[in-house]
Design an enzyme around this catalytic site. Structure first.
Site, PDB file in Angstrom:
ATOM      1  N   HIS A  25       0.818  -1.216   0.000  1.00 40.86           N
ATOM      2  CA  HIS A  25       0.000   0.000   0.000  1.00 40.86           C
ATOM      3  C   HIS A  25       0.848   1.261   0.000  1.00 40.86           C
ATOM      4  CE1 HIS A  25       0.345  -0.338   4.534  1.00 40.86           C
ATOM      5  NE2 HIS A  25       0.445   0.976   4.406  1.00 40.86           N
ATOM      6  N   ASP A  73       0.131  -7.753   1.625  1.00 36.94           N
ATOM      7  CA  ASP A  73       0.589  -6.358   1.633  1.00 36.94           C
ATOM      8  C   ASP A  73       2.118  -6.265   1.635  1.00 36.94           C
ATOM      9  OD1 ASP A  73       0.618  -3.616   1.791  1.00 36.94           O
ATOM     10  OD2 ASP A  73      -0.016  -3.517   3.890  1.00 36.94           O
ATOM     11  N   SER A  79       4.466   2.163   8.007  1.00 38.69           N
ATOM     12  CA  SER A  79       4.149   1.082   7.083  1.00 38.69           C
ATOM     13  C   SER A  79       5.383   0.563   6.365  1.00 38.69           C
ATOM     14  CB  SER A  79       3.150   1.565   6.035  1.00 38.69           C
ATOM     15  OG  SER A  79       1.871   1.674   6.577  1.00 38.69           O
TER      16      SER A  79
END
Length: 285
Positions: free
Chosen positions: A83, A136, A233
Site C-alpha cells: 500500500h 501487503d 508502514s
C-alpha cells in the site's frame, strides 16, 4: 468499531503542520515522550536494515520526504508494504515518481549521515487485497548496493520467532501518539507476538479488514500502549534477530484490543519464490 487504516502517510507531507491534518482513528493516550507509540529512540546502527522510503517531490523536505519504511533483505533489495506504493499514497504509479529513494544509515532524517539511494525498480504484489489487507508487500531494487552488514535474515515457516509470546521490536519514523506527531529520528517499540485468536477477534472481516493468520502476524500488547502507527508502514518487526513481519495495518495506534497487524514474512517466502520475485517481477525505472 472504527475503520482501520493502513499505516502509510495518505497525502503529501509538505509542511510539518500537514501531519496533524491526516485523518487518523483515535488512539489510547500515551506519554508525551512516547515514540513509535509507547517506544524509545534508537540509533540506526542498532537496526541498519531499517530504511526510510522518501520522495521530496511528493512529500516535501520537512522530513527528507519520508513517507514509509522499508527493510533491506539483500544488498540491493528492500521489502516494504504494497500500500506504500499505491496511487492513494503516491498520487501516481511508483515508476512515475522521479525521486523515489531509500535513505539508509541515517537516524535523524535531516542529518547528513548515511546515503540516499535511488530506487531502480519496483514490484508490487498483484495479489494484494485492499479490502482484507492480505498480501501487503512490495519489492524495491536499488541502484547501488548496501553494505552486507545492513541486511537482515528473513524467518522461514516454523521458525520459533513466530511463536506467541516472543518478544519483538518494531522500528520506524512514524506517528508517535496517533495524533499526527511525526519525529525526525528513528524509534523502536517493544512488543510481543500475540495469538492469532486475538487478532481474529479484533478483525473478523466486517469492514475493518480481516485477519488471515496464514499471511499475517499479530503483535503488540494485550493492554495496548505499544504499537506501530501511521508512517511506519513497511517497517520491520524483528524477533530473535530475524525479520518476521512488515508493518501493515490496524485500528488506531496502541489501543487495547486492537493489536497491530503485520505481513507474515514466511508467507512472502513461500508464495513468491523469493529470488524469482526479486529478479523477474520488477518494473525497471
Amino acid at each position: 468499531m472504527r475503520r482501520p487504516f493502513v499505516r502509510a502517510l495518505a497525502r503529501p507531507l509538505v509542511l510539518a503542520a500537514a501531519a496533524a491534518a491526516i485523518p487518523l482513528a483515535s488512539a489510547a493516550p500515551v506519554a508525551a515522550d512516547s515514540v513509535v507509540v509507547g517506544g524509545f529512540p534508537v540509533d540506526v546502527s542498532d537496526s541498519p536494515w531499517t530504511v526510510a522510503l522518501a520522495s521530496r517531490d511528493r512529500f516535501g523536505g520537512t522530513r527528507a520526504g519520508q513517507f514509509c519504511v522499508g527493510v533491506a533483505v539483500s544488498r540491493s533489495t528492500v521489502l516494504t508494504a504494497a500500500h506504500c506504493l499505491s496511487k492513494e499514497v503516491l498520487g501516481e504509479a511508483p515508476e512515475q515518481v522521479r525521486d523515489l529513494s531509500v535513505i539508509t544509515g541515517r537516524t535523524d532524517l535531516l542529518s547528513g549521515r548515511g546515503q540516499e539511494i535511488r530506487v531502480r525498480g519496483s514490484w508490487v504484489n498483484p495479489a494484494y487485497d485492499g479490502v482484507t489487507n492480505a498480501g501487503d508487500f512490495a519489492v524495491l531494487s536499488l541502484a547501488q548496493p548496501l553494505p552486507a552488514s545492513a541486511v537482515i535474515a528473513m524467518a522461514r515457516a516454523g521458525d520459533p520467532a513466530y511463536l506467541p509470546g516472543t518478544p519483538a521490536l518494531v522500528y520506524g519514523w512514524g506517528d508517535v501518539t496517533g495524533a499526527g506527531d511525526y519525529p525526525r529520528s528513528l524509534r523502536a517499540a517493544r512488543v510481543h507476538v500475540l495469538p492469532d485468536a486475538m487478532c481474529r477477534q479484533a478483525y473478523p472481516g466486517s469492514g475493518e479488514g480481516r485477519y488471515m493468520p496464514a499471511s499475517m502476524i499479530c503483535a503488540g500488547e494485550r493492554e495496548g500502549g505499544r504499537d506501530a502507527c501511521q508512517g511506519d508502514s513497511g517497517g520491520p518487526l524483528v524477533a530473535q534477530g530475524r525479520l518476521i513481519g512488515l508493518v501493515s495495518w490496524g485500528t488506531g495506534c496502541g489501543r487495547a484490543g486492537n493489536p497491530g497487524v503485520y505481513t507474515r514474512v514466511s508467507e512472502i517466502l513461500r508464495t513468491m519464490g523469493w529470488r524469482a520475485a526479486v529478479r523477474g517481477h520488477r518494473t525497471d525505472r
